[in-house]
Design an enzyme around this catalytic site. Structure first.
Site, PDB file in Angstrom:
ATOM      1  N   MET A 235       0.873  -1.024  -0.055  1.00 29.27           N
ATOM      2  CA  MET A 235      -0.053  -0.057  -0.216  1.00 29.27           C
ATOM      3  C   MET A 235       1.061   1.337   0.126  1.00 29.27           C
ATOM      4  O   MET A 235       0.372   2.321   0.425  1.00 29.27           O
ATOM      5  CB  MET A 235      -0.830   0.023   1.214  1.00 29.27           C
ATOM      6  CG  MET A 235      -1.810  -1.253   1.053  1.00 29.27           C
ATOM      7  SD  MET A 235      -3.418  -1.032   2.091  1.00 29.27           S
ATOM      8  CE  MET A 235      -2.747  -0.955   3.676  1.00 29.27           C
TER       9      MET A 235
ATOM     10  N   HIS B  26       9.374  -3.530   3.528  1.00 31.54           N
ATOM     11  CA  HIS B  26       8.988  -3.651   2.108  1.00 31.54           C
ATOM     12  C   HIS B  26      10.503  -4.147   1.321  1.00 31.54           C
ATOM     13  O   HIS B  26      10.340  -4.800   0.334  1.00 31.54           O
ATOM     14  CB  HIS B  26       8.219  -2.355   1.510  1.00 31.54           C
ATOM     15  CG  HIS B  26       6.956  -2.294   2.231  1.00 31.54           C
ATOM     16  ND1 HIS B  26       6.798  -1.181   2.903  1.00 31.54           N
ATOM     17  CD2 HIS B  26       5.986  -2.809   1.881  1.00 31.54           C
ATOM     18  CE1 HIS B  26       5.683  -0.951   3.141  1.00 31.54           C
ATOM     19  NE2 HIS B  26       5.114  -2.125   2.890  1.00 31.54           N
TER      20      HIS B  26
END
Ligand code: PAF
Length: 260
Positions: A31, A38
């Site tokens: 997102m 990430h």
């Protein structure tokens, strides 16, 4: 510079070309508001696959609080720079109407585990997650998809979905990345003010060191958190807490889990 695909048609055309040429696709759905958690997913995907696709879509159907959705950080320009620095081939950035032409009439649901832990406090959250992940998998058609163990319940439910629907891809779990003080990296951490940031590492310290879940819950409450749950399942301890020690005085919910 990664290719930027802004709608499913562009993404599907590219993935057909890659798959047609026999290239493997590794997929990291996000997102946005990318952090080192990430980055670990992207690095793993980069080393395993010929092509790496990153999606950035703040999925409204998985937020059950409007405030949480509206305050979700948006750092697209910086995210694309990070993607470039890590050798991502394509970034998929669709809009709501591209992903939900049905306006969320069709929903993928799981009826047991998704109602526990985070699902208890966030009704409908995992339906939103499973639905978006299924849609993204159908658009990107990855060989492997990468998910962090911080969202362990999400990871388990996605593994379950892939198995239940005989989906032809592999789910690769990636270990939690922590700050040096133990706080699990999360896009929501940027919402914490200085006091909240100083308090937040206690989550990891307390759940790692407490003898049982009741004592952990007591200590977290004493430290100033509102505790949603502390639960042991198998050899893992799961926690979700809330604090209002944020820049805007709104509430932020933080989760973590450790092996016990
Ligand atoms: O973990 C996340 O960031 C989201 O839940 C995901 C998997 C990208 C679905 O929106």
């Amino acid at each position: 510079m990664p290719k930027i695909f802004k709608n499913p048609a562009e993404m599907i055309a590219a993935r057909n070309e890659w798959l047609g040429s026999g290239l493997t696709i590794g997929f990291v759905p996000t997102m946005g508001a990318l952090h080192e958690g990430h980055e670990a997913l992207i690095k793993q995907a980069r080393s395993d696959n010929k092509i790496v696709v990153l999606s950035i879509f703040v999925n409204p159907t998985q937020f059950n609080q409007k405030e949480d959705f509206e305050k979700y950080p948006n750092t697209l320009e910086n995210d694309i720079k990070i993607a470039e620095s890590l050798g991502v081939d394509a970034v998929f950035t669709p809009q709501y109407h591209d992903i939900y032409p049905d306006n969320y009439r069709y929903v993928l649901a799981e009826n047991e585990f998704s109602k526990k832990l985070c699902g208890k406090d966030r009704p409908g959250h995992f339906d939103g997650v499973l639905t978006i992940v299924m849609k993204l998998f159908n658009i990107v058609k990855p060989c492997k998809a990468y998910f962090g163990e911080k969202d362990f319940q999400q990871l388990e439910l996605i593994k379950g979905m892939v198995s239940a629907f005989f989906m032809d891809l592999e789910i690769i779990p990636v270990a939690i990345v922590r700050e040096s003080d133990g706080l699990a990296k999360s896009s929501r951490n940027v919402r914490l003010n200085a006091d909240g940031r100083a308090l937040a590492p206690k989550i990891y310290q307390i759940i790692s060191n407490s003898k049982n879940t009741d004592l952990a819950s007591e200590e977290l409450t004493k430290a100033g958190f509102v505790v949603d749950y502390v639960t042991d399942i198998g050899n893992r301890r799961f926690v979700a807490v809330k604090t209002k020690l944020t820049h805007d005085g709104g509430e932020v919910r933080l989760i973590d889990n450790v092996k016990i």
